[in-house]
Motif scaffolding. Structure first.
Motif, PDB file in Angstrom:
ATOM      1  N   GLU A 115      -1.194  -4.155  -1.685  1.00  0.00           N
ATOM      2  CA  GLU A 115      -0.679  -2.785  -1.615  1.00  0.00           C
ATOM      3  C   GLU A 115      -1.681  -1.755  -2.112  1.00  0.00           C
ATOM      4  OE1 GLU A 115       3.137  -0.405  -3.355  1.00  0.00           O
ATOM      5  OE2 GLU A 115       3.462  -2.328  -2.385  1.00  0.00           O
ATOM      6  N   ASN A 116      -2.382  -2.072  -3.185  1.00  0.00           N
ATOM      7  CA  ASN A 116      -3.302  -1.057  -3.723  1.00  0.00           C
ATOM      8  C   ASN A 116      -4.451  -0.797  -2.763  1.00  0.00           C
ATOM      9  OD1 ASN A 116      -4.427  -3.578  -4.164  1.00  0.00           O
ATOM     10  ND2 ASN A 116      -5.467  -2.950  -6.044  1.00  0.00           N
ATOM     11  N   LEU A 117      -4.884  -1.840  -2.072  1.00  0.00           N
ATOM     12  CA  LEU A 117      -5.946  -1.652  -1.087  1.00  0.00           C
ATOM     13  C   LEU A 117      -5.401  -0.981   0.175  1.00  0.00           C
ATOM     14  CD1 LEU A 117      -7.900  -5.054  -1.282  1.00  0.00           C
ATOM     15  CD2 LEU A 117      -8.196  -2.970  -2.634  1.00  0.00           C
ATOM     16  N   LYS A 118      -4.173  -1.314   0.501  1.00  0.00           N
ATOM     17  CA  LYS A 118      -3.581  -0.761   1.726  1.00  0.00           C
ATOM     18  C   LYS A 118      -3.453   0.757   1.639  1.00  0.00           C
ATOM     19  CE  LYS A 118      -0.080  -2.979   3.586  1.00  0.00           C
ATOM     20  NZ  LYS A 118       1.319  -3.438   3.851  1.00  0.00           N
ATOM     21  N   ASP A 119      -2.983   1.227   0.502  1.00  0.00           N
ATOM     22  CA  ASP A 119      -2.831   2.675   0.363  1.00  0.00           C
ATOM     23  C   ASP A 119      -4.173   3.381   0.533  1.00  0.00           C
ATOM     24  OD1 ASP A 119      -0.113   3.126   0.030  1.00  0.00           O
ATOM     25  OD2 ASP A 119      -0.166   2.574  -2.085  1.00  0.00           O
ATOM     26  N   ALA A 120      -5.171   2.895  -0.154  1.00  0.00           N
ATOM     27  CA  ALA A 120      -6.474   3.542  -0.071  1.00  0.00           C
ATOM     28  C   ALA A 120      -7.039   3.456   1.344  1.00  0.00           C
ATOM     29  CB  ALA A 120      -7.435   2.890  -1.065  1.00  0.00           C
ATOM     30  N   PHE A 121      -6.881   2.303   1.965  1.00  0.00           N
ATOM     31  CA  PHE A 121      -7.407   2.112   3.315  1.00  0.00           C
ATOM     32  C   PHE A 121      -6.688   3.027   4.310  1.00  0.00           C
ATOM     33  CE2 PHE A 121      -7.134  -0.012   7.454  1.00  0.00           C
ATOM     34  CZ  PHE A 121      -8.480  -0.161   7.754  1.00  0.00           C
ATOM     35  N   LEU A 122      -5.387   3.048   4.246  1.00  0.00           N
ATOM     36  CA  LEU A 122      -4.644   3.871   5.205  1.00  0.00           C
ATOM     37  C   LEU A 122      -4.962   5.350   5.019  1.00  0.00           C
ATOM     38  CD1 LEU A 122      -1.139   2.111   5.266  1.00  0.00           C
ATOM     39  CD2 LEU A 122      -2.890   2.068   7.046  1.00  0.00           C
ATOM     40  N   LEU A 123      -4.940   5.793   3.786  1.00  0.00           N
ATOM     41  CA  LEU A 123      -5.174   7.215   3.547  1.00  0.00           C
ATOM     42  C   LEU A 123      -6.609   7.599   3.896  1.00  0.00           C
ATOM     43  CD1 LEU A 123      -3.288   7.672   0.137  1.00  0.00           C
ATOM     44  CD2 LEU A 123      -2.563   8.494   2.380  1.00  0.00           C
ATOM     45  N   GLY A 124      -7.558   6.742   3.541  1.00  0.00           N
ATOM     46  CA  GLY A 124      -8.954   7.104   3.747  1.00  0.00           C
ATOM     47  C   GLY A 124      -9.491   6.734   5.105  1.00  0.00           C
ATOM     48  N   ALA A 125      -9.456   5.454   5.434  1.00  0.00           N
ATOM     49  CA  ALA A 125     -10.090   4.994   6.669  1.00  0.00           C
ATOM     50  C   ALA A 125      -9.290   5.401   7.904  1.00  0.00           C
ATOM     51  CB  ALA A 125     -10.262   3.469   6.630  1.00  0.00           C
ATOM     52  N   VAL A 126      -7.982   5.346   7.806  1.00  0.00           N
ATOM     53  CA  VAL A 126      -7.168   5.621   9.002  1.00  0.00           C
ATOM     54  C   VAL A 126      -6.803   7.099   9.103  1.00  0.00           C
ATOM     55  CG1 VAL A 126      -5.014   5.059  10.212  1.00  0.00           C
ATOM     56  CG2 VAL A 126      -6.256   3.274   8.955  1.00  0.00           C
ATOM     57  N   HIS A 127      -6.451   7.711   7.983  1.00  0.00           N
ATOM     58  CA  HIS A 127      -5.941   9.083   8.060  1.00  0.00           C
ATOM     59  C   HIS A 127      -6.922  10.131   7.547  1.00  0.00           C
ATOM     60  CE1 HIS A 127      -1.970   8.012   9.557  1.00  0.00           C
ATOM     61  NE2 HIS A 127      -2.088   6.926   8.819  1.00  0.00           N
ATOM     62  N   GLY A 128      -8.109   9.718   7.269  1.00  0.00           N
ATOM     63  CA  GLY A 128      -9.189  10.681   7.110  1.00  0.00           C
ATOM     64  C   GLY A 128      -9.237  11.465   5.820  1.00  0.00           C
ATOM     65  N   MET A 129      -8.553  11.036   4.806  1.00  0.00           N
ATOM     66  CA  MET A 129      -8.657  11.768   3.546  1.00  0.00           C
ATOM     67  C   MET A 129      -9.959  11.378   2.838  1.00  0.00           C
ATOM     68  SD  MET A 129      -4.854  11.852   1.978  1.00  0.00           S
ATOM     69  CE  MET A 129      -3.455  12.045   3.074  1.00  0.00           C
ATOM     70  N   ASP A 130     -10.519  12.334   2.123  1.00  0.00           N
ATOM     71  CA  ASP A 130     -11.744  12.011   1.407  1.00  0.00           C
ATOM     72  C   ASP A 130     -11.400  11.315   0.087  1.00  0.00           C
ATOM     73  OD1 ASP A 130     -11.169  13.955  -0.577  1.00  0.00           O
ATOM     74  OD2 ASP A 130     -12.163  15.510   0.591  1.00  0.00           O
ATOM     75  N   HIS A 131     -12.437  10.834  -0.554  1.00  0.00           N
ATOM     76  CA  HIS A 131     -12.204  10.013  -1.749  1.00  0.00           C
ATOM     77  C   HIS A 131     -11.496  10.784  -2.857  1.00  0.00           C
ATOM     78  CE1 HIS A 131     -15.794   7.536  -0.134  1.00  0.00           C
ATOM     79  NE2 HIS A 131     -14.659   7.048   0.309  1.00  0.00           N
ATOM     80  N   ARG A 132     -11.809  12.061  -2.960  1.00  0.00           N
ATOM     81  CA  ARG A 132     -11.166  12.856  -4.006  1.00  0.00           C
ATOM     82  C   ARG A 132      -9.671  13.000  -3.725  1.00  0.00           C
ATOM     83  NH1 ARG A 132     -13.651  18.625  -4.993  1.00  0.00           N
ATOM     84  NH2 ARG A 132     -15.500  17.326  -5.048  1.00  0.00           N
ATOM     85  N   GLU A 133      -9.336  13.226  -2.469  1.00  0.00           N
ATOM     86  CA  GLU A 133      -7.917  13.360  -2.120  1.00  0.00           C
ATOM     87  C   GLU A 133      -7.170  12.055  -2.343  1.00  0.00           C
ATOM     88  OE1 GLU A 133      -8.313  16.785   1.368  1.00  0.00           O
ATOM     89  OE2 GLU A 133      -8.520  14.670   1.890  1.00  0.00           O
ATOM     90  N   ILE A 134      -7.809  10.965  -1.971  1.00  0.00           N
ATOM     91  CA  ILE A 134      -7.176   9.657  -2.203  1.00  0.00           C
ATOM     92  C   ILE A 134      -6.986   9.417  -3.702  1.00  0.00           C
ATOM     93  CG2 ILE A 134      -7.429   7.171  -1.908  1.00  0.00           C
ATOM     94  CD1 ILE A 134      -9.261   7.851   0.518  1.00  0.00           C
ATOM     95  N   ALA A 135      -8.017   9.773  -4.446  1.00  0.00           N
ATOM     96  CA  ALA A 135      -7.948   9.571  -5.899  1.00  0.00           C
ATOM     97  C   ALA A 135      -6.764  10.330  -6.486  1.00  0.00           C
ATOM     98  CB  ALA A 135      -9.260  10.029  -6.541  1.00  0.00           C
TER      99      ALA A 135
END
Lengths: 167, 259
Positions: A115-135
């Motif tokens: 789950e922790n990897l999924k959230d970061a992956f979906l938000l960043g790799a799939v939905h285009g959020m930058d690292h700061r937004e994901i953080a």
């Protein structure tokens, strides 16, 4: 969004139209369940309506929207009971057979992500959020966000390789 | 799905596939979901439509969109059902005719303090990761969060209000069971985040034995406050005096915010 805050229904529907497919995609992949994703989708948009006042003009709308969705999904994950009435579920996404199979395999791999990897992956790799937004969304550091996406990609490669869908 | 999308999703250094990724990110909505969602929102919008120009909604109350529940929180609560919220919204239509503002004679209490459920408001503050009981002597600073907890002696409709120089805002409403619990929205703890520019204000928890429209509460309380003399005990006490004149039970706390 400013017009939504002032009670403009057309502006709300415009936002809804613009982000619905992507938001549902996020929730569907995060939950792995059609009906639960539909419930969360509806609840997220109700919250957008109810709490549009909490959005600030200096915020980008999309991260805020996904933050609401993430929080809603997390809450649902803490519960065992369904909360929103459901709608009929009928997907119709015509695709070439090969692409369809490839996509299914990838979807299965994504679903298998921790789950922790999924959230970061979906938000960043799939939905285009930058690292700061994901953080911000995940309450982690930007460096940690970057690392989680990288680990998620490694997980997906490994998962696909072991199941013959290697890339 | 194109190879470029697959490459991008699996490799850290692959080029961004552009619009193709957006196509992958989106999944078509189930049939009827969009219509059902928009209809639900339209229903809420209709039922909560303001009848008067009220202070603009404050921007600093939200469900926590990202932060998980503080690890040291002691409170654990039953969920607030979204279906319950929808049903509660539907009940807003039964609040009766609305008096004209400006004419105190038309302000008719609905219920009485004697029958209104007794409720108490407790607050805690979170600064950084530390969660502690709220102290009225403590000055809040931007970034601090205020969490809310109620106690009720019987089933009640509760209404959390914030009163400041910007006016009266109804932050949250819920139908609660007897006992004590956090104020939550769809299971998430409700918090108030202090933002730069905020000034002193008062949080009030009102109760009623029937559903009330937020605009009605704000309008009637605003009117009642005009007719309530200043209290020696301060603005918090005056506020509850006004609320009790309207037949509401009331508990309130004033916060101090660093300039």
């Amino acid at each position: 969004m400013v017009r939504v805050q002032s009670g403009n229904p057309q502006a709300y529907e415009m936002l809804f139209s613009r982000h619905s497919g992507s938001l549902f995609g996020y929730l569907r992949r995060r939950t792995g369940q059609d009906e639960l994703a539909a419930d969360l989708f509806q609840e997220t948009w109700l919250k957008v309506h109810r709490f549009s006042g909490s959005w600030r003009p200096d915020q980008a709308f999309k991260p805020w929207l996904y933050g609401v969705a993430l929080n809603t999904a997390r809450d649902a994950g803490r519960k065992s009971q369904r909360r929103v009435s459901t709608v009929m579920l009928e997907h119709d996404r015509p695709q070439a057979p090969q692409a369809h199979a490839q996509r299914l395999t990838l979807e299965q791999a994504i679903e298998a992500l921790p789950e922790n990897l999924k959230d970061a992956f979906l938000l960043g790799a799939v939905h285009g959020m930058d690292h700061r937004e994901i953080a911000t969304q995940l309450d982690i550091s930007p460096a940690n966000a970057r690392a989680r996406i990288s680990r998620a990609r490694a997980f997906l490669r490994d998962w696909l390789h072991k199941r013959g869908g290697a890339k | 799905m194109s190879d470029s999308v697959l490459d991008y999703l699996l490799q850290d250094d692959a080029p961004h596939p552009g619009a193709e990724l957006q196509a992958f990110a989106s999944i078509p909505l189930p049939v009827g979901l969009a219509q059902a969602t928009l209809a639900a929102v339209a229903q809420e919008r209709t039922l909560a439509a303001p009848t008067l120009a009220l202070p603009a909604p404050r921007t600093s109350v939200s469900t926590p969109p990202t932060a998980s529940e503080p690890a040291n929180r002691r409170w654990r609560l039953p969920a607030v059902l979204v279906a319950g919220l929808a049903a509660a919204a539907a009940l807003l239509v039964v609040v009766g005719s609305q008096p004209e503002i400006g004419d105190p004679e038309l302000l008719v209490p609905r219920g009485s303090e004697g029958t209104a459920p007794i409720v108490h408001l407790e607050m805690s503050t979170q600064r950084g990761q530390a969660l502690e009981r709220f102290s009225p002597d403590k000055t809040l600073s931007p970034g601090d969060r205020v969490f809310f907890r109620y106690k009720a002696d019987q089933p009640a409709f509760i209404h959390l209000l914030y009163i400041s120089e910007g006016g009266i805002e109804v932050l949250h409403q819920d139908r609660v069971r007897p006992g004590q619990d956090d104020l939550r929205i769809a299971g998430d703890p409700l918090f108030w985040k202090v933002e730069p520019g905020d000034s002193n204000g008062t949080f009030a928890l009102l109760s009623s034995d029937q559903e009330l429209a937020p605009d009605d509460i704000a309008r009637e309380l605003s009117q009642a406050l005009q007719d309530t003399p200043s209290a020696d005990q301060g603005e918090s006490a005056r506020l509850c005096q006004a609320a009790r004149r309207l037949g509401r039970y009331c508990d309130s706390t004033t916060i101090k915010v660093a300039p």
